[in-house]
Design a protein around this motif. Structure first.
Motif, PDB file in Angstrom:
ATOM      1  N   THR A  86       0.820  -1.211   0.000  1.00 28.65           N
ATOM      2  CA  THR A  86       0.000   0.000   0.000  1.00 28.65           C
ATOM      3  C   THR A  86       0.857   1.265   0.000  1.00 28.65           C
ATOM      4  N   ARG A  87       2.027   1.205   0.590  1.00 25.84           N
ATOM      5  CA  ARG A  87       2.919   2.372   0.567  1.00 25.84           C
ATOM      6  C   ARG A  87       3.270   2.707  -0.876  1.00 25.84           C
ATOM      7  N   ALA A  88       3.548   1.690  -1.660  1.00 29.31           N
ATOM      8  CA  ALA A  88       3.877   1.908  -3.065  1.00 29.31           C
ATOM      9  C   ALA A  88       2.680   2.498  -3.821  1.00 29.31           C
ATOM     10  N   ILE A  89       1.492   2.026  -3.527  1.00 30.88           N
ATOM     11  CA  ILE A  89       0.294   2.561  -4.176  1.00 30.88           C
ATOM     12  C   ILE A  89       0.062   4.000  -3.733  1.00 30.88           C
ATOM     13  N   LYS A  90       0.211   4.261  -2.442  1.00 32.87           N
ATOM     14  CA  LYS A  90       0.003   5.608  -1.914  1.00 32.87           C
ATOM     15  C   LYS A  90       0.931   6.604  -2.588  1.00 32.87           C
ATOM     16  N   ASP A  91       2.150   6.196  -2.847  1.00 31.83           N
ATOM     17  CA  ASP A  91       3.119   7.082  -3.494  1.00 31.83           C
ATOM     18  C   ASP A  91       2.740   7.415  -4.931  1.00 31.83           C
ATOM     19  N   ARG A  92       1.875   6.615  -5.526  1.00 35.47           N
ATOM     20  CA  ARG A  92       1.588   6.776  -6.945  1.00 35.47           C
ATOM     21  C   ARG A  92       0.127   7.109  -7.277  1.00 35.47           C
ATOM     22  N   ILE A  93      -0.749   7.070  -6.292  1.00 41.37           N
ATOM     23  CA  ILE A  93      -2.182   7.308  -6.520  1.00 41.37           C
ATOM     24  C   ILE A  93      -2.600   8.551  -5.742  1.00 41.37           C
ATOM     25  N   ALA A  94      -3.314   9.457  -6.395  1.00 41.28           N
ATOM     26  CA  ALA A  94      -3.764  10.700  -5.767  1.00 41.28           C
ATOM     27  C   ALA A  94      -4.716  10.414  -4.606  1.00 41.28           C
ATOM     28  N   LEU A  95      -4.704  11.294  -3.611  1.00 39.95           N
ATOM     29  CA  LEU A  95      -5.535  11.137  -2.416  1.00 39.95           C
ATOM     30  C   LEU A  95      -7.010  10.975  -2.764  1.00 39.95           C
ATOM     31  N   GLU A  96      -7.511  11.757  -3.710  1.00 39.83           N
ATOM     32  CA  GLU A  96      -8.925  11.672  -4.071  1.00 39.83           C
ATOM     33  C   GLU A  96      -9.297  10.264  -4.545  1.00 39.83           C
ATOM     34  N   GLU A  97      -8.397   9.631  -5.251  1.00 34.26           N
ATOM     35  CA  GLU A  97      -8.678   8.304  -5.772  1.00 34.26           C
ATOM     36  C   GLU A  97      -8.566   7.233  -4.682  1.00 34.26           C
ATOM     37  N   ARG A  98      -7.813   7.519  -3.649  1.00 35.23           N
ATOM     38  CA  ARG A  98      -7.664   6.533  -2.568  1.00 35.23           C
ATOM     39  C   ARG A  98      -8.985   6.292  -1.849  1.00 35.23           C
ATOM     40  N   ALA A  99      -9.827   7.309  -1.708  1.00 34.02           N
ATOM     41  CA  ALA A  99     -11.144   7.107  -1.095  1.00 34.02           C
ATOM     42  C   ALA A  99     -11.972   6.161  -1.960  1.00 34.02           C
ATOM     43  N   TRP A 100     -11.863   6.318  -3.279  1.00 35.68           N
ATOM     44  CA  TRP A 100     -12.572   5.396  -4.170  1.00 35.68           C
ATOM     45  C   TRP A 100     -12.064   3.967  -3.967  1.00 35.68           C
ATOM     46  N   ILE A 101     -10.772   3.824  -3.760  1.00 30.68           N
ATOM     47  CA  ILE A 101     -10.207   2.493  -3.537  1.00 30.68           C
ATOM     48  C   ILE A 101     -10.840   1.861  -2.294  1.00 30.68           C
ATOM     49  N   ILE A 102     -10.945   2.621  -1.214  1.00 27.82           N
ATOM     50  CA  ILE A 102     -11.540   2.089   0.020  1.00 27.82           C
ATOM     51  C   ILE A 102     -13.008   1.735  -0.209  1.00 27.82           C
ATOM     52  N   GLU A 103     -13.722   2.574  -0.914  1.00 30.67           N
ATOM     53  CA  GLU A 103     -15.124   2.274  -1.237  1.00 30.67           C
ATOM     54  C   GLU A 103     -15.222   0.955  -2.004  1.00 30.67           C
ATOM     55  N   THR A 104     -14.348   0.784  -2.966  1.00 32.38           N
ATOM     56  CA  THR A 104     -14.334  -0.443  -3.758  1.00 32.38           C
ATOM     57  C   THR A 104     -13.983  -1.655  -2.898  1.00 32.38           C
ATOM     58  N   ALA A 127      -6.915   1.410   4.722  1.00 35.16           N
ATOM     59  CA  ALA A 127      -7.381   2.807   4.759  1.00 35.16           C
ATOM     60  C   ALA A 127      -6.355   3.683   5.479  1.00 35.16           C
ATOM     61  N   SER A 128      -5.892   3.213   6.614  1.00 31.82           N
ATOM     62  CA  SER A 128      -4.902   3.968   7.376  1.00 31.82           C
ATOM     63  C   SER A 128      -3.627   4.168   6.564  1.00 31.82           C
ATOM     64  N   LEU A 129      -3.169   3.124   5.927  1.00 34.90           N
ATOM     65  CA  LEU A 129      -1.935   3.195   5.152  1.00 34.90           C
ATOM     66  C   LEU A 129      -2.076   4.091   3.920  1.00 34.90           C
ATOM     67  N   LEU A 130      -3.300   4.186   3.393  1.00 36.92           N
ATOM     68  CA  LEU A 130      -3.533   5.034   2.221  1.00 36.92           C
ATOM     69  C   LEU A 130      -3.911   6.463   2.595  1.00 36.92           C
ATOM     70  N   GLY A 131      -4.002   6.740   3.905  1.00 40.50           N
ATOM     71  CA  GLY A 131      -4.313   8.088   4.340  1.00 40.50           C
ATOM     72  C   GLY A 131      -5.795   8.424   4.360  1.00 40.50           C
ATOM     73  N   VAL A 132      -6.642   7.404   4.384  1.00 45.16           N
ATOM     74  CA  VAL A 132      -8.089   7.602   4.463  1.00 45.16           C
ATOM     75  C   VAL A 132      -8.487   7.385   5.922  1.00 45.16           C
ATOM     76  N   SER A 133      -9.185   8.343   6.495  1.00 40.49           N
ATOM     77  CA  SER A 133      -9.519   8.272   7.919  1.00 40.49           C
ATOM     78  C   SER A 133     -10.524   7.160   8.220  1.00 40.49           C
ATOM     79  N   ASP A 134     -10.542   6.740   9.489  1.00 44.05           N
ATOM     80  CA  ASP A 134     -11.517   5.743   9.928  1.00 44.05           C
ATOM     81  C   ASP A 134     -12.943   6.242   9.713  1.00 44.05           C
ATOM     82  N   VAL A 135     -13.156   7.525   9.962  1.00 46.56           N
ATOM     83  CA  VAL A 135     -14.492   8.104   9.797  1.00 46.56           C
ATOM     84  C   VAL A 135     -14.922   8.025   8.333  1.00 46.56           C
ATOM     85  N   GLU A 136     -14.022   8.437   7.435  1.00 46.30           N
ATOM     86  CA  GLU A 136     -14.363   8.384   6.007  1.00 46.30           C
ATOM     87  C   GLU A 136     -14.571   6.948   5.546  1.00 46.30           C
TER      88      GLU A 136
END
Length: 151
Positions: A86-104, A127-136
């Motif tokens: 996930t660290r590698a993905i986080k480095d390459r995927i925009a924050l906005e898209e990471r929320a979509w990843i968690i939804e998926t 979610a934590s590793l991608l920077g998406v909060s527990d609440v989100e």
């Protein structure tokens, strides 16, 4: 086709080597597979759901979506650990898209209509590793559950 993805994804390739669009999509699909396998039950319905998500996301044909999932299964099986992956993905995927990843990922986890503690824990970690909060993440889970109950 994706043979060289894992070294690029995990940083074993030269730093100037970047993920292509298709490689990034396979990496996201590999996370879907990892979540589906978290409860030690990876069945036909979960594979079909991943295929449908991949087809919907990028307008892939059913055969292309199945091919992408198959590549993702191989990548997921070889990825050493979720943190590094996930660290590698986080480095390459925009924050906005990471929320979509968690939804998926919630869609995948809830696709079998059983909420597994193992899948929950894995999504919390991702979610934590991608920077998406527990609440989100919880809000996304509720949206996915609500959409599923309306089908």
């Amino acid at each position: 086709m994706f043979r060289s993805l894992l070294p690029r994804l995990l940083g074993d390739a030269p730093r100037e080597t970047t993920l292509s669009h298709d490689d990034a999509e396979v990496a996201i699909a590999a996370l879907m597979v990892r979540i589906a396998r978290a409860d030690n039950h990876y069945g036909k319905n979960e594979r079909a759901h991943i295929d449908a998500l991949l087809a919907r996301r990028r307008g892939l044909s059913p055969a292309d979506a199945a091919d992408r999932r198959a590549a993702a299964e191989m990548i997921e099986a070889e990825a050493p650990d979720t943190v590094r992956f996930t660290r590698a993905i986080k480095d390459r995927i925009a924050l906005e898209e990471r929320a979509w990843i968690i939804e998926t990922l919630w869609e995948v986890a809830l696709s079998d209509a059983v909420r597994s503690p193992d899948e929950d824990a894995m999504i919390r970690l991702v979610a934590s590793l991608l920077g998406v909060s527990d609440v989100e993440s919880a809000q996304l889970r509720q949206q996915v559950a609500q959409a599923a109950s309306g089908r």
